[in-house]
Design an enzyme around this catalytic site. Structure first.
Site, mmCIF file in Angstrom:
data_model
loop_
_atom_site.group_PDB
_atom_site.id
_atom_site.type_symbol
_atom_site.label_atom_id
_atom_site.label_comp_id
_atom_site.label_asym_id
_atom_site.label_seq_id
_atom_site.Cartn_x
_atom_site.Cartn_y
_atom_site.Cartn_z
ATOM 1 N N ASP A 30 28.047 24.111 43.902
ATOM 2 C CA ASP A 30 29.432 23.664 44.063
ATOM 3 C C ASP A 30 30.343 24.787 44.573
ATOM 4 O O ASP A 30 31.426 25.017 44.010
ATOM 5 C CB ASP A 30 30.000 23.141 42.727
ATOM 6 C CG ASP A 30 29.040 22.234 41.983
ATOM 7 O OD1 ASP A 30 28.299 21.499 42.653
ATOM 8 O OD2 ASP A 30 29.037 22.255 40.743
ATOM 9 N N GLU A 201 30.843 12.054 44.694
ATOM 10 C CA GLU A 201 31.590 13.137 44.034
ATOM 11 C C GLU A 201 31.883 14.228 45.061
ATOM 12 O O GLU A 201 31.630 14.064 46.268
ATOM 13 C CB GLU A 201 30.740 13.720 42.896
ATOM 14 C CG GLU A 201 29.406 14.278 43.371
ATOM 15 C CD GLU A 201 28.402 14.526 42.272
ATOM 16 O OE1 GLU A 201 28.635 14.162 41.108
ATOM 17 O OE2 GLU A 201 27.343 15.101 42.590
HETATM 18 O O1 FUB Z 1 27.277 21.280 39.166
HETATM 19 C C1 FUB Z 1 27.660 20.185 38.388
HETATM 20 C C2 FUB Z 1 27.861 18.951 39.192
HETATM 21 O O2 FUB Z 1 26.796 18.815 40.133
HETATM 22 C C3 FUB Z 1 29.075 18.925 40.053
HETATM 23 O O3 FUB Z 1 30.254 18.669 39.379
HETATM 24 C C4 FUB Z 1 28.694 17.885 41.015
HETATM 25 O O4 FUB Z 1 29.499 17.814 42.147
HETATM 26 C C5 FUB Z 1 27.283 18.253 41.314
HETATM 27 O O5 FUB Z 1 27.208 19.206 42.347
#
Ligand code: FUB
Length: 318
Positions: A30, A201
């Site tokens: 991320d 997301e």
């Molecule tokens: O790293 C945790 C979670 O995994 C993130 O919040 C998401 O976007 C995914 O990459």
């Protein structure tokens, strides 16, 4: 005669020609890309089991090639309500201070404590401290899990935050001091801007040539199919129409490429910063940060990103 040299002058160490991917060692995900005072910064999630996701490291570079690690710029101890699963930074400068937005606790319902928080520091490398002593957004709105925030300032000076997991994206207007959210002109506070059924997301927005580009992640982050898609709109509030994927696995380079951010260098040179899994590694937390070029065509569409092992050439900022 200088100690350690005999006869001829010792050669300068050769400058590193390319960054190489991953750009730094360790399991990180991320990545948030930011530029402060002509220095590139990356703020990633520590890609570990949730109970161990209690600290954030940062990385800085003068040229995108040589990176320095800054350990523990934000720690759980500085956030009274955070327990674990501290994820996905968004870091901006506002009036000379630095603000580090993050998610914590991976909440599954409004009954749990957690969500999106904000911390503040006097320098990009911290140490960051919780700003308001509670989550900035601690509940679900429009079905969006309060994670994966991205913060940007529009040309009119308005600060926006886009966020959301669980297949829903919202946009909010932030108060100028980041202590809360404030309504849109029509009174809406949490406006849903989910751009397509494929949205999962990791939203991100930027503006180029008067158009708003909305990027997000699709698929599951632990697996190989995680990918980045995008849309273009005339306003940060939408509407947006999905154009297509720009980043996805490459069987020669890596899998699960997603949750990106962007560096804009000089002369309309753009870079995509993202995480990916090494080939043949099926541990979902084994994510590494990479940078590759992001190129637009003459119509302003983003061309498919070519993932590389070599990474990018040096690009110091003037
Ligand atoms: O790293 C945790 C979670 O995994 C993130 O919040 C998401 O976007 C995914 O990459």
């Amino acid at each position: 005669m200088v100690a350690g040299m005999s006869g001829a002058w010792a050669a300068e160490p050769a400058a590193k020609a390319r960054a190489g991917n991953p750009i730094f060692p360790g399991w990180y995900a991320d990545p948030e890309a930011a530029v402060f005072d002509k220095t590139y910064w990356i703020y990633p999630t520590s890609s570990l089991p949730y109970a161990q996701q209690t600290d954030f490291d940062a990385f800085s570079s003068p040229d995108l090639v040589t990176w320095t690690r800054h350990p523990g710029v934000l720690k759980k101890d500085a956030v009274s309500w955070a327990r674990e699963a501290m994820w996905a930074p968004a870091v901006v400068e506002n009036r000379g201070r630095y603000y580090f937005f993050f998610a914590a606790n991976d909440i599954k319902s409004d009954a749990e404590v957690g969500g999106i928080g904000v911390a503040v520091a006097d320098a990009p490398a911290g140490p960051y401290r919780d700003l308001i002593g509670k989550p900035l957004i601690g509940e679900f709105h429009n079905g969006a899990q309060p994670i994966d925030q991205f913060v940007f300032k529009d040309d009119d000076g308005t600060w926006y935050m886009i966020y959301g997991g669980w297949k829903h994206a919202n946009i909010v207007r932030l108060k100028d001091d980041f202590t809360g959210v404030r309504p849109m002109d029509d009174g809406t506070v949490f406006k849903e801007i989910t751009p397509a059924p494929e949205y999962v997301e990791g939203p991100l927005m930027f503006k180029r040539d008067g158009k708003y580009y909305f990027l997000w992640s699709e698929g599951g982050w632990t697996g190989p199919d995680y990918a980045v898609a995008y849309a273009i709109g005339d306003s940060p509030l939408g509407p947006f129409k999905r154009i297509g994927k720009i980043l996805q696995q490459d069987p020669k380079i890596g899998t699960g490429a997603g949750h990106n951010s962007i560096f804009r260098g000089q002369d309309d040179t753009w870079y995509i910063v993202y995480h990916r899994h090494p080939l043949g590694d099926h541990d979902g937390n084994h994510r590494q940060v990479a940078i590759d070029r992001m190129v637009f065509d003459a119509q302003g569409h983003i061309l498919p990103v070519k993932m590389t092992n070599e990474g990018v050439a040096p690009h110091p900022l003037r």
